[in-house]
Design a protein around this motif. Structure first.
Motif, short mmCIF file in Angstrom:
data_model
loop_
_atom_site.label_atom_id
_atom_site.label_comp_id
_atom_site.label_asym_id
_atom_site.label_seq_id
_atom_site.Cartn_x
_atom_site.Cartn_y
_atom_site.Cartn_z
N LYS B 89 0.83 -1.19 0.00
CA LYS B 89 0.00 0.00 0.00
C LYS B 89 0.88 1.25 0.00
O LYS B 89 1.83 1.35 0.76
CB LYS B 89 -0.90 -0.01 1.24
N ILE B 90 0.54 2.20 -0.88
CA ILE B 90 1.26 3.47 -0.94
C ILE B 90 0.28 4.55 -0.48
O ILE B 90 -0.84 4.62 -0.99
CB ILE B 90 1.74 3.77 -2.37
N GLU B 91 0.72 5.35 0.48
CA GLU B 91 -0.22 6.31 1.06
C GLU B 91 0.50 7.63 1.27
O GLU B 91 1.70 7.66 1.57
CB GLU B 91 -0.67 5.74 2.42
N TYR B 92 -0.19 8.72 1.14
CA TYR B 92 0.39 10.05 1.39
C TYR B 92 -0.57 10.85 2.27
O TYR B 92 -1.78 10.87 1.98
CB TYR B 92 0.63 10.78 0.07
N HIS B 93 -0.03 11.46 3.33
CA HIS B 93 -0.85 12.32 4.19
C HIS B 93 -0.50 13.76 3.90
O HIS B 93 0.57 14.23 4.34
CB HIS B 93 -0.61 11.98 5.67
N PRO B 94 -1.31 14.50 3.19
CA PRO B 94 -0.99 15.90 2.90
C PRO B 94 -0.92 16.75 4.17
O PRO B 94 -0.24 17.77 4.20
CB PRO B 94 -2.13 16.36 1.99
N LEU B 95 -1.61 16.30 5.22
CA LEU B 95 -1.62 17.04 6.49
C LEU B 95 -0.22 17.09 7.10
O LEU B 95 0.24 18.13 7.56
CB LEU B 95 -2.61 16.35 7.43
N ILE B 96 0.46 15.95 7.07
CA ILE B 96 1.80 15.89 7.66
C ILE B 96 2.90 15.76 6.61
O ILE B 96 4.09 15.62 6.93
CB ILE B 96 1.90 14.72 8.68
N LYS B 97 2.46 15.72 5.28
CA LYS B 97 3.35 15.69 4.13
C LYS B 97 4.33 14.51 4.22
O LYS B 97 5.53 14.67 4.14
CB LYS B 97 4.13 17.01 3.99
N LYS B 98 3.75 13.34 4.36
CA LYS B 98 4.58 12.14 4.46
C LYS B 98 4.00 11.01 3.59
O LYS B 98 2.79 10.87 3.50
CB LYS B 98 4.66 11.67 5.91
N TYR B 99 4.94 10.24 3.00
CA TYR B 99 4.55 9.07 2.21
C TYR B 99 4.76 7.83 3.05
O TYR B 99 5.74 7.74 3.77
CB TYR B 99 5.41 8.97 0.94
N TYR B 100 3.82 6.90 2.91
CA TYR B 100 3.93 5.64 3.66
C TYR B 100 3.83 4.48 2.70
O TYR B 100 3.06 4.51 1.74
CB TYR B 100 2.80 5.53 4.68
N LEU B 101 4.62 3.47 3.00
CA LEU B 101 4.52 2.23 2.23
C LEU B 101 4.30 1.09 3.22
O LEU B 101 5.08 0.91 4.16
CB LEU B 101 5.81 1.99 1.44
N PHE B 102 3.23 0.37 3.01
CA PHE B 102 2.90 -0.77 3.87
C PHE B 102 3.16 -2.04 3.10
O PHE B 102 2.62 -2.24 2.03
CB PHE B 102 1.41 -0.72 4.26
N GLU B 103 4.00 -2.90 3.69
CA GLU B 103 4.31 -4.15 3.02
C GLU B 103 4.46 -5.23 4.08
O GLU B 103 5.34 -5.12 4.95
CB GLU B 103 5.60 -4.01 2.19
N GLU B 104 3.64 -6.25 3.99
CA GLU B 104 3.68 -7.39 4.91
C GLU B 104 3.78 -6.93 6.37
O GLU B 104 4.76 -7.24 7.07
CB GLU B 104 4.85 -8.31 4.55
N ASN B 105 2.79 -6.21 6.82
CA ASN B 105 2.68 -5.72 8.20
C ASN B 105 3.80 -4.75 8.62
O ASN B 105 3.97 -4.48 9.79
CB ASN B 105 2.66 -6.91 9.19
N GLU B 106 4.54 -4.30 7.66
CA GLU B 106 5.58 -3.32 7.98
C GLU B 106 5.19 -1.99 7.37
O GLU B 106 4.54 -1.94 6.31
CB GLU B 106 6.92 -3.77 7.40
N ARG B 107 5.59 -0.91 8.06
CA ARG B 107 5.27 0.42 7.55
C ARG B 107 6.56 1.22 7.39
O ARG B 107 7.39 1.26 8.31
CB ARG B 107 4.34 1.12 8.51
N PHE B 108 6.69 1.81 6.22
CA PHE B 108 7.86 2.62 5.95
C PHE B 108 7.39 4.01 5.58
O PHE B 108 6.47 4.14 4.76
CB PHE B 108 8.70 2.03 4.80
N SER B 109 8.00 5.03 6.20
CA SER B 109 7.57 6.38 5.88
C SER B 109 8.68 7.12 5.15
O SER B 109 9.87 6.88 5.39
CB SER B 109 7.19 7.12 7.16
N TYR B 110 8.27 8.00 4.22
CA TYR B 110 9.23 8.75 3.41
C TYR B 110 8.72 10.17 3.26
O TYR B 110 7.51 10.40 3.11
CB TYR B 110 9.38 8.13 2.01
N THR B 111 9.66 11.08 3.27
CA THR B 111 9.27 12.48 3.03
C THR B 111 9.24 12.77 1.53
O THR B 111 8.58 13.70 1.08
CB THR B 111 10.26 13.45 3.71
N GLU B 112 9.96 11.95 0.74
CA GLU B 112 9.97 12.12 -0.72
C GLU B 112 9.40 10.87 -1.39
O GLU B 112 9.67 9.75 -0.96
CB GLU B 112 11.41 12.33 -1.22
N LEU B 113 8.68 11.09 -2.45
CA LEU B 113 8.07 9.96 -3.18
C LEU B 113 9.15 9.12 -3.88
O LEU B 113 9.04 7.90 -3.98
CB LEU B 113 7.06 10.49 -4.20
N ASN B 114 10.18 9.79 -4.35
CA ASN B 114 11.26 9.07 -5.04
C ASN B 114 11.93 8.05 -4.12
O ASN B 114 12.35 6.98 -4.58
CB ASN B 114 12.29 10.04 -5.59
#
Lengths: 696, 173
Positions: B89-114
C-alpha cells in the motif's frame, strides 16, 4: 418478427433499467459489472442495428421489385422514424448538456479552495504545536544541561508535568536510556527512537510529525545537549513525544479525508461525464433502434391488409373472383376488407351469370353459324359501319375467295378480288334500300348468282344481310326445258316436209337432166345436190334436236368401260390423232346405258379433235379411275381450250363455226340422266380437261 | 485443441501487457539447491506522472504482487504449482506531508516519493521449496494496482493503461 421485436424490447428495457439503476449507485458504477453491462448494452445496440439494417435492406429490395405495399411501408417507416428521432435527439442533447453542467457544478472552485484552506489550517496548527514542543524541548534540555546525570529522572518528571508533555526520554549517544517519563505505562520499544532520526538529530534539533496506524497524530522531537560541567562533553538526547489533542487530530484528519475524496472525485470528473454520456447515448440508440423496429413492425402491420387488398384486386383483375381476404378487426380497414369480400362475392355471382349467358350466346351463335354454314345460300352480314361481320362458307365459295379473311374489315375491300363485285358494293353502300333494287343478278365464272340485300328488323343500327344464291342450274334447267320444247316442235314441224323436198329434188334432177344441155345439166345437178345435201344437214340437225329433247329412258347394263373406250379408239384411227388410255385397272365395270355413254365419249373425242390447233396433231388422254364412292373419267386434250366466260354445256352454245351447239348439251343431259356430273376447265399449258364423275 | 488455441491467445495478450508497461524487469535464479530455489527479482519502475499526482492528492493506492509458478502443458491449460499474493500500500498524508509504504505488516515512511519508489525498485527475494524439476515451469510475477481498493469514483478511469503497474516477470525455470 413480432416475437423478435418483443424480445428485443423486453431485453433492451431490462438492460436500460439495470444500467440506469446502476448509475444511481456509485459503487456499482465503478465495478466491473457496470462495464460489463455497458458492453452488453452496446452489443445489443449493434445486434439491433444489424437486425434493422437487414429489415431495411429487405424493404428496399421489395421496393425495387415493386412488391405491393412496400413503398407505402417505406414511407411510413421514414415518417415514424423522423417523428421519433427528432424529439429523441433534442431530449438527448438537452440531457447531456444538463448532466455535464450538473457534474461540473460539483467541482466548485470555492469548495476546492475551502478544502485546501482547511488542510492548510490543519498543517499550520500542527506546525504551531510542533514549534511549541520545540520550545519546550529546548527549555527542558537547558535545565537538564545544568544538572547532573543522576538528577535527570526527577527533573524530567517535573518538567514534563510542568510543560504537559506526553512522553519524554533521555538517552545517551550509545542509545542507553537514562531517564523516562510517561503518562501511560508505555512499552519501551514503541517509543524508542528511530536510528535515522537520531542521525538527523546528531547535528542539532530534529522534530517530526507522524501518524500512527490508528490515525493518532503525534509530534516527536530530538534535542541533543551536553552537560555544562562535563569535560568529556558526552552527548545526550532529549526525546519528547507529544500527542496532538484528539479534537484537533480528528478535525484535521477529517478535513484530509474529505480533501482526498474530493480530489478522487476531481480526477474522475471527465470519466463520470463520459460514463453518463455513453449511458445516455446507449439509451438514445436503443430508443431509436427500438422505435425504428416498432415503426417497421407497425408499418408492415398497417400496410399488410392494404397489400393483401391490392393483391386481391390484381387477382380479381385477372379474373379470379374466388379470392377472399381474411377479415381483420372492426376498424375502417376491417370494414374495407368486408366490403371488398362482399364486392367479390357479387362480382363472382355476376361473372357466373355472365359466363352462363356467354355460353348461351356462344351456343346460339354456334347454332346460328351451323345453320348459316349449312344454308344453301351464301350469307354476308354487314354492320352499320359497312364492316363485314359474318360470312358463311358458301358465300366464299360462290364469290370465289375466302371471305372469312375480310371479317371485321370494310366490305368495299371485296373489290380487291374483282371488279365484278362493284354492283354489290354499290348496292350495299346505298343508305336506303329501295325495294326494287334489293336484288341483282351477277354472272360470274359460268355461274349465275342471285344477290339479295335485306336489313335486320330489330334495333336502331340495322345490319345488312346479303343473300347469295347460285341460280345457274335453275336457269340451265329452265333453258333446257325451253330448248327441249323447241326441239320437239322443230322435229315435228320441220322433219316431215324434208323427205318430200329431198325426193322432189332427186326427181327433178332425174327427169330434167336428160332434156338439158350438158352445161345446164351440170348446173341442175349441182343445185339438186345442194338441195339434197342441205336437207340432209337439216335432217341431221333435226335428229340432234330430237335426241336432245328425248325423254330419259335409260336401259342400263353392266359394261366394261375400258373395253368400250378401246373400241372407240379403234374407230378413231386418224393420222393427226393420238389417243392414250390410262386406266387404274383393265376392267372397270359400270352400270349404264351403253349406247348413250358411247355417244357421250364419241361426242367428247370429236369435240377434242375439232378443237385441235391447225397443222398440229391432236393428242387426247383418257384416264379412268374408280374409287370407293365414284368413278371418274377424264378427257384431256392439247387443243385450243375453252372460253371461261361461257357455259359450254348450254344448248346452242358453241365456239365452232359449224357446230350446232348441241353436242356438249346432249353430253351433259346424258350425264345428268346417269346422276353424274361433268365439268370442264383449261389446262395450264394448253387444251382442256373434261371430267366426268359418276357416283357408285 | 480449443484449449490450445485459447492458451495461445492468452499468451499473446499477456505478452502485450508486459511490453506495454514494463520499463525494465528481471528475474534471476540466484541459488538452486536440492530442496529449494532462491529467486531474485527486481523492477525498474518509473512512476507515471498522473499516478504521482493522484498519490500527492492523498489518494492511497494498493498494489498487488502476484507470484505464480506453473507447470506448462503442451495442449491443456497450465497447472498452477504455487500462487502467492502480496499487498503493498502506498499512502500520502498531505496534512503531515509524508509518504507511507505498507508491506507485509511493515510500515515505511518517506518524506519524498522518489525514496518510496527506490524502495519499491530494490531487489526482492523469493524462495521456492520442492523445486528440483525445473523442466517446463514458468514463474510469473505480476504487479498491478488493486482496483477494488481505489476510491469508487476513481475506479471509473480504471482502464487507462497509464494507471496500471503491471509487471509480468517471466522466467522459464
Amino acid at each position: 418478427m413480432r416475437y423478435l421485436i418483443t424480445s428485443a424490447l423486453v431485453i433492451s428495457l431490462a438492460l436500460l433499467v439495470i444500467l440506469i439503476r446502476s448509475l444511481s449507485n456509485s459503487d456499482f458504477i465503478s465495478s466491473e459489472t457496470f462495464q460489463l453491462l455497458l458492453k452488453i448494452n452496446l452489443a445489443f445496440v449493434v445486434l439491433l442495428f444489424i437486425f434493422i439494417a437487414l429489415q431495411v435492406y429487405r424493404l428496399f429490395k421489395e421496393v425495387k421489385k415493386e412488391v405491393t405495399g412496400s413503398r407505402l411501408t417505406l414511407r411510413l417507416v421514414i415518417s415514424y422514424s423522423v417523428m421519433i428521432i427528432v424529439p429523441l435527439m433534442v431530449l438527448y442533447f438537452v440531457s447531456v448538456n444538463f448532466l455535464t453542467k450538473s457534474i461540473e457544478s460539483w467541482f466548485n472552485v470555492r469548495v476546492e479552495s475551502a478544502l485546501e484552506s482547511g488542510l492548510n489550517i490543519g498543517q499550520k496548527t500542527l506546525d504551531i504545536l510542533r514549534k511549541d514542543v520545540e520550545l519546550k524541548s529546548r527549555s527542558i534540555s537547558y535545565s537538564l544541561s545544568n544538572s547532573k546525570i543522576n538528577e535527570f529522572n526527577p527533573i524530567l518528571s517535573d518538567l514534563t508535568e510542568k510543560f504537559d508533555i506526553y512522553d519524554a526520554m533521555i538517552i545517551d549517544d550509545e542509545s542507553q536510556i537514562l531517564a523516562i517519563s510517561s503518562r501511560d505505562n508505555i512499552e519501551i520499544d514503541a517509543v524508542f527512537p528511530d536510528e535515522k532520526d537520531l542521525i538527523l538529530a546528531n547535528t542539532g534539533f530534529h522534530g517530526k510529525i507522524d501518524i500512527t496506524q490508528e490515525n493518532i497524530i503525534y509530534l516527536k522531537t530530538y534535542q541533543p545537549y551536553f552537560l555544562i560541567d562535563d569535560k568529556i562533553q558526552k552527548k545526550f538526547y532529549l526525546i519528547l513525544t507529544q500527542k496532538i489533542p484528539e479534537s484537533i487530530s480528528q478535525a484535521a484528519l477529517s478535513v484530509e479525508s474529505v480533501f482526498e475524496d474530493y480530489q478522487a472525485l476531481t480526477f474522475s470528473r471527465n470519466s463520470l461525464k463520459v460514463i453518463y454520456q455513453i449511458t445516455l447515448s446507449i439509451i438514445l440508440f436503443l430508443a431509436i433502434l427500438l422505435s425504428i423496429s416498432l415503426a417497421l413492425y407497425f408499418s408492415r402491420r398497417f400496410t399488410m391488409p392494404l397489400s393483401t387488398l391490392s393483391e386481391a384486386t390484381q387477382s380479381i383483375a385477372k379474373g379470379n373472383f374466388k379470392k377472399k381476404i381474411p377479415e381483420q378487426g372492426k376498424d375502417e380497414l376491417g370494414m374495407l376488407v368486408r366490403s371488398f369480400n362482399i364486392m367479390t362475392t357479387k362480382l363472382e355471382t355476376a361473372n357466373k351469370t355472365l359466363e352462363l349467358n356467354r355460353q348461351r350466346i356462344e351456343s346460339s351463335r354456334n347454332f346460328l353459324e351451323s345453320i348459316i354454314n349449312n344454308m344453301s345460300s351464301g350469307i354476308i352480314v354487314i354492320d352499320p359501319k359497312n364492316n363485314i361481320r359474318l360470312t358463311n362458307k358458301l358465300a366464299s365459295k360462290l364469290l370465289g375467295f375466302n371471305l372469312e379473311l375480310l371479317n371485321g374489315q370494310r366490305f368495299n375491300q371485296i373489290l380487291e378480288h374483282g371488279s365484278q363485285f362493284e354492283e354489290i358494293v354499290t348496292l350495299v353502300n346505298k343508305n336506303k334500300i329501295n325495294y326494287k333494287e334489293k336484288a341483282l343478278i351477277l354472272k360470274f365464272k359460268r355461274r349465275i348468282l342471285s344477290i339479295q340485300l335485306t336489313e335486320e328488323d330489330v334495333g336502331r343500327n340495322k345490319n345488312k344481310i346479303i343473300i347469295i344464291d347460285d341460280i345457274s342450274e335453275i336457269t340451265a334447267a329452265q333453258r333446257n326445258e325451253a330448248w327441249s320444247e323447241v326441239a320437239r316442235r322443230l322435229a315435228h314441224e320441220i322433219k316431215n316436209p324434208l323427205t318430200p323436198i329431198q325426193l322432189s329434188a332427186e326427181r327433178i334432177d332425174h327427169k330434167f337432166s336428160k332434156q338439158l344441155e350438158k352445161k345446164d345439166r351440170a348446173i341442175l345437178s349441182d343445185i339438186t345436190k345442194t338441195i339434197v345435201n342441205q336437207v340432209d344437214a337439216i335432217k341431221k340437225m333435226v335428229n340432234e334436236f330430237t335426241e336432245y329433247s328425248r325423254s330419259p329412258e335409260l336401259t342400263k347394263t353392266e359394261i366394261n368401260l375400258v373395253d368400250l373406250i378401246n373400241e372407240l379408239v379403234n374407230l378413231f384411227q386418224k393420222e393427226d390423232l393420238t389417243i392414250n388410255i390410262l386406266s387404274s385397272s383393265k376392267k372397270i365395270n359400270f352400270m349404264c346405258d351403253e349406247i348413250k355413254i358411247r355417244q357421250v365419249f364419241v361426242n367428247l373425242i370429236n369435240n377434242a379433235y375439232e378443237a385441235k390447233k391447225d397443222d398440229s396433231t391432236c393428242e387426247i388422254g383418257i384416264r379412268l379411275r374408280k374409287t370407293k364412292s365414284s368413278m371418274i373419267v377424264n378427257f384431256i386434250d392439247n387443243g385450243s381450250g375453252i372460253n371461261d366466260d361461257i357455259d359450254i354445256f348450254q344448248p346452242y352454245v358453241t365456239t365452232k363455226k359449224t357446230g350446232t351447239g348441241l353436242g356438249l348439251a346432249v353430253v351433259k343431259k346424258i350425264i345428268d340422266e346417269h346422276d353424274g356430273s361433268i365439268s370442264i376447265k383449261n389446262n395450264k399449258l394448253s387444251g382442256a380437261n373434261v371430267e366426268i364423275q359418276f357416283s357408285i | 485443441m480449443m484449449a490450445y488455441i485459447l492458451k495461445s491467445l492468452l499468451k499473446i495478450n499477456l505478452a502485450w501487457l508486459v511490453f506495454f508497461n514494463t520499463s525494465y524487469a528481471n528475474i534471476i535464479v540466484e541459488d538452486q539447491e536440492l530442496d529449494s530455489t532462491k529467486i531474485k527479482y527486481f523492477l525498474n519502475y518509473e512512476l507515471d506522472n498522473e499516478l504521482k499526482k493522484i498519490i500527492e492528492k492523498g489518494i492511497s493506492i494498493q498494489v498487488l504482487e502476484t507470484t505464480i509458478l506453473k507447470r506448462k502443458n503442451q495442449y491443456f491449460f497450465d497447472h498452477v504449482l504455487f500462487k502467492k499474493t502480496k499487498n503493498i500500500k502506498i499512502e500520502y498524508h498531505p496534512l503531515i506531508k509524508k509518504y507511507y509504504l505498507f508491506e507485509e505488516n511493515e510500515r515505511f515512511s518517506y518524506t519524498e516519493l522518489n525514496d518510496l519508489i527506490r524502495f519499491i525498485n530494490k531487489p526482492r527475494y523469493l524462495t521456492l521449496d520442492n523445486f528440483q524439476d525445473s523442466k517446463n515451469k514458468e514463474l510469473t510475477i505480476t504487479w498491478e494496482i488493486d482496483q477494488t481498493n481505489l476510491p469508487k469514483s476513481l475506479q471509473l478511469s480504471l482502464k487507462k493503461p497509464t494507471w496500471m503497474i503491471i509487471k509480468r516477470l517471466r522466467h522459464n525455470l
